[in-house]
Design a protein around this motif. Structure first.
Motif, PDB file in Angstrom:
ATOM      1  N   ILE A   1      18.479   9.978 -30.646  1.00 48.98           N
ATOM      2  CA  ILE A   1      17.764   9.088 -31.104  1.00 48.98           C
ATOM      3  C   ILE A   1      16.301   8.785 -30.849  1.00 48.98           C
TER       4      ILE A   1
ATOM      5  N   LEU B   1      18.206   3.333 -34.809  1.00 41.54           N
ATOM      6  CA  LEU B   1      19.481   2.730 -34.588  1.00 41.54           C
ATOM      7  C   LEU B   1      20.106   1.825 -35.786  1.00 41.54           C
TER       8      LEU B   1
ATOM      9  N   LEU C   1      27.669   4.945 -29.964  1.00 40.55           N
ATOM     10  CA  LEU C   1      26.951   6.105 -29.395  1.00 40.55           C
ATOM     11  C   LEU C   1      27.747   6.805 -28.450  1.00 40.55           C
TER      12      LEU C   1
ATOM     13  N   ALA D   1      21.133  -0.269 -28.032  1.00 46.04           N
ATOM     14  CA  ALA D   1      22.421  -0.087 -29.165  1.00 46.04           C
ATOM     15  C   ALA D   1      23.416  -1.196 -28.562  1.00 46.04           C
TER      16      ALA D   1
END
Ligand code: V47
Length: 366
Positions: free
Chosen positions: A144, A159, A170, A203
């Protein structure tokens, strides 16, 4: 050196400190550590042991990072042994398994310098077209960060765009060992610990769950192992987004750290046990059977572990580094292995919802 103080803290539900963790690593009686870890494991999960029906896809091994422990990466497209799947080929991996009740696709890749962001977005969209219900657990925080830097985006934008294309959680890769001393030596040119943690923080805020790994058995000290666990524990206090902690045993074949021995079986058991004891706020400790070996994963079910990952089916990162496990286990194999260890298997989805309860439907042999 007695574990009475640590045991007392656990009895009172108190948190263990850095010093406690180091003591657990240095305590001569591994079975005493195991007993404490097993008590914590059974307090949370009884004798249930989770696994899932998943598939691993590694779409490219081209990688600009130069991690000393890696046997999988090739620096440039066209280098001997390098590969990058056409999207059709990645999708085909899922398509050919249309008759399998898969619940998760786990994607991990090298850091490819030339692919457009659309390659990854399209990959996810394609998987969802083929199996709309499938859970996509894809891209480590290191990937990422790489996407954000390469495509000139923020970590959050990356994201969000991936989530819009189907990303649902993830995986925990790329964490290695958070300590700067270790990272500088073994993986100096990829996302650092703060960036890794920050991406998982984002996230979690965006509503995704994730995992956290620790690559052990190379140059790290016991103190650095415990420090790693404490940094994961601190983020978990903030967000609650980690589902599992996954110690990953270093494999020395075909990489730049090949002179080091692989971690011993007793070290593997102890790392899993100490993880269970330190990480009071992370629900699951996973033994990734491809990394530990099948028998060691089975034994680890009495050393704090309650999860074994899943069927996997294809795997390169560990097999290129010397893993001698099969690449695939059937759900029947995994269930038998769990039962043979005296535990009760539960097939789960990525969020640990029960897919199949133990006695509900006995598996066919095979
Ligand atoms: O980050 C690479 C490790 C990881 C070697 O989230 C090596 O459910 C040992 O993260 N020896 C990728 N380890 C795999 C990973 C993972 C695995 C299982 C489950 C989940 C999950 C995540 O593999 C890398 C790196 O730490 N790795 N090379 C090696 N030679």
């Amino acid at each position: 050196m007695s574990l009475a103080v640590v045991a007392g803290k656990l009895d009172r539900g108190q948190r263990l400190s850095l010093e406690d963790g180091v003591q657990l690593f240095e305590h001569p009686d591994l079975l005493e550590v195991a007993a404490l870890a097993n008590r914590e494991r059974e307090r949370r999960h009884g004798d249930l042991t989770y696994y899932n029906f998943n598939i691993r896809i590694e779409a490219t091994n081209v990688c600009v990072a130069s991690c000393l422990f890696c046997s999988f990466a090739r620096l440039r497209p066209g280098d001997a042994g390098s590969y990058t799947m056409a999207l059709e080929d990645a999708w085909e991996k899922l398509r050919v398994r249309h008759d399998q009740p898969l619940t998760e696709v786990h994607v991990v890749n090298g850091l490819h310098p030339d692919l457009p962001f659309d390659y990854y977005l399209e990959m996810l969209r394609g998987f969802k077209r083929i199996r709309p219900e499938i859970h996509l657990k894809c891209f480590t925080a290191v990937e990422i960060a790489f996407f954000a830097d390469l495509y000139g985006m923020t970590d959050e934008r990356v994201l969000c765009d991936l989530m819009a294309a189907g990303l649902a959680s993830l995986p925990g890769g790329g964490a290695e060992v958070f300590a700067e001393r270790v990272r500088k030596k073994i993986c100096h040119d990829k996302a650092d610990a703060d960036r890794w943690l920050s991406i998982h923080r984002i996230a979690h805020r965006l509503g995704m769950k994730s995992n956290v790994t620790m690559l052990y058995g190379h140059i790290e000290t016991n103190e650095e192992r415990v420090d790693h666990m404490l940094r994961a524990r601190a983020l978990q206090d903030e967000t609650g987004g980690f589902q599992a902690f996954i110690p990953l045993a270093f494999h020395p074949d075909n990489n730049q750290m090949r002179k080091l021995p692989a971690p011993s079986g007793s070290d593997t058991l102890r790392v899993h046990a100490v993880s269970r004891l330190m990480l009071d706020n992370i629900p699951h400790v996973k033994a990734f059977w491809i990394a530990t070996g099948v028998e060691m994963a089975q034994t680890a079910l009495w050393f704090g572990v309650d999860d074994l990952d899943g069927t996997v089916q294809e795997e390169k990162i560990y097999h290129m580094a010397g893993s001698r496990t099969p690449e695939a286990l059937s759900t029947g194999d995994i269930e038998r292995m769990i039962r043979a260890a005296g535990r009760t298997p539960v097939e789960r989805d990525t969020f640990y919802n029960v897919v199949r309860k133990p006695a509900e439907k006995p598996l066919e042999i095979g």
